[in-house]
Design a protein around this motif. Structure first.
Motif, mmCIF file in Angstrom:
data_model
loop_
_atom_site.group_PDB
_atom_site.id
_atom_site.type_symbol
_atom_site.label_atom_id
_atom_site.label_comp_id
_atom_site.label_asym_id
_atom_site.label_seq_id
_atom_site.Cartn_x
_atom_site.Cartn_y
_atom_site.Cartn_z
ATOM 1 N N ALA A 214 38.636 52.236 35.934
ATOM 2 C CA ALA A 214 39.159 50.947 35.461
ATOM 3 C C ALA A 214 40.678 50.906 35.552
ATOM 4 O O ALA A 214 41.264 49.873 35.925
ATOM 5 N N VAL A 215 41.339 52.028 35.220
ATOM 6 C CA VAL A 215 42.795 52.105 35.324
ATOM 7 C C VAL A 215 43.223 51.929 36.778
ATOM 8 O O VAL A 215 44.155 51.170 37.092
ATOM 9 N N ALA A 216 42.535 52.626 37.690
ATOM 10 C CA ALA A 216 42.894 52.536 39.104
ATOM 11 C C ALA A 216 42.713 51.118 39.634
ATOM 12 O O ALA A 216 43.547 50.617 40.408
ATOM 13 N N GLU A 217 41.640 50.468 39.216
ATOM 14 C CA GLU A 217 41.369 49.105 39.671
ATOM 15 C C GLU A 217 42.431 48.134 39.179
ATOM 16 O O GLU A 217 42.953 47.313 39.947
ATOM 17 N N GLN A 218 42.772 48.232 37.895
ATOM 18 C CA GLN A 218 43.784 47.333 37.342
ATOM 19 C C GLN A 218 45.163 47.630 37.933
ATOM 20 O O GLN A 218 45.942 46.717 38.219
ATOM 21 N N ALA A 219 45.464 48.914 38.108
ATOM 22 C CA ALA A 219 46.757 49.298 38.681
ATOM 23 C C ALA A 219 46.916 48.717 40.079
ATOM 24 O O ALA A 219 47.982 48.187 40.434
#
Length: 292
Positions: free
Chosen positions: A104-109
């Protein structure tokens, strides 16, 4: 100098940030406890009173936080890292968290023009101090290459293991192996003591054979001396085994030994030992043997 924003200056994060300072990086650190920030400043870094202040002009952002909710708040929150990170920044999350949170962090980043890596570490406090951590990295290959300078400072064995979330998956496997080793070294020590054997010489020869392991080498002395100053706390290892069990269940994988060790860790936390080093699991084995 590359500007680094470092969020989380605890047992692991503090030495990692200090090593980056020593290597010539301009490090600005944030921690909820101001004493940890002051320690970084004394080592030559800069202090920040907010996450925004730490990361707003950073080229590289490193986070080292205790658990998934901490990362969700500090990175994905309204006033978190991604709300203030510059476009093109590189985010390296060294926390040990659930793989789906890293994804989720990678996607939002990516939506915000930030490259993200999940890069949990192994090696304990001494590994962090020595800059000799083992780092398992998930994310895009180009981001991994871009992070090589930082990894070279804080780690010794650094491997790109796959896409986002893969680093956390490998770390869960690492924690399974380490927990099992600690439990078995604890049982071996209890057995040796009960038989009246000199435990120092016993572990010396055991360490030279197939029974040898880094866990045995690093933890047997503290167990023998009943010294459990935390390098990595039982409560955190308990959390990590929960991550392993959840991911294994979703994958349809049986972890019978891991489940047993997880119950021993849970019992240790319930009986007040959560703040001890994870080698303090020995106390739980001793209780079961009527020796503690």
């Amino acid at each position: 100098m590359t500007k680094v924003g470092f969020v989380g200056l605890g047992i692991m994060g503090g030495p990692m940030a200090a090593n980056l300072v020593d290597a010539g990086y301009e490090v600005t650190g944030y921690n909820r406890s101001s004493a940890k920030v002051e320690k970084l400043v004394a080592a030559g870094g800069k202090g920040a009173s907010t996450i925004a202040e730490a990361v707003s002009d950073a080229e590289v952002i490193v986070t080292m936080l205790p658990d998934s909710p901490d990362v969700e708040s500090a990175v994905l929150g309204d006033d978190g890292v991604l709300a203030h990170a510059p476009d093109g920044a590189l985010l390296i999350d060294c926390s040990t968290i659930r793989p789906e949170v890293s994804r989720a962090v990678a996607e939002q980043a990516a939506k915000q023009g930030v490259r993200a890596l999940d890069a949990p570490v192994s090696g304990g406090e001494q590994g962090a101090i020595d800059g000799a951590l083992s780092i398992m990295v998930g994310g895009e290959p180009d981001a991994f290459e871009a992070a090589s300078g930082v990894f070279d400072v804080v780690g010794k064995t650094v491997v790109h293991v796959g896409p986002a979330g893969s680093g956390q998956t490998v770390k869960a496997a690492n924690q399974l192996i380490v927990a099992g080793n600690i439990a078995l070294v604890s049982e071996a020590l209890m057995f040796l003591e009960a038989q009246g054997v000199d435990t120092e010489s016993a572990f010396q020869v055991l360490g030279g054979g197939l029974a040898g392991s880094k866990v045995l080498d690093a933890k047997n002395k503290g167990m023998r001396e009943r010294s459990f100053k935390p390098g990595f706390r039982i409560e955190l290892h308990h959390k990590d085994l929960g991550i392993l069990q959840s991911a294994a269940r979703e994958s349809g994988v049986a972890t019978p030994v891991g489940s047993l060790v997880a119950q021993l860790m849970a019992a240790a936390v319930a009986q007040g030992d959560g703040s001890l080093d994870h080698s303090g699991l020995f106390r739980q084995i001793a209780r079961l043997s009527g020796k503690e």
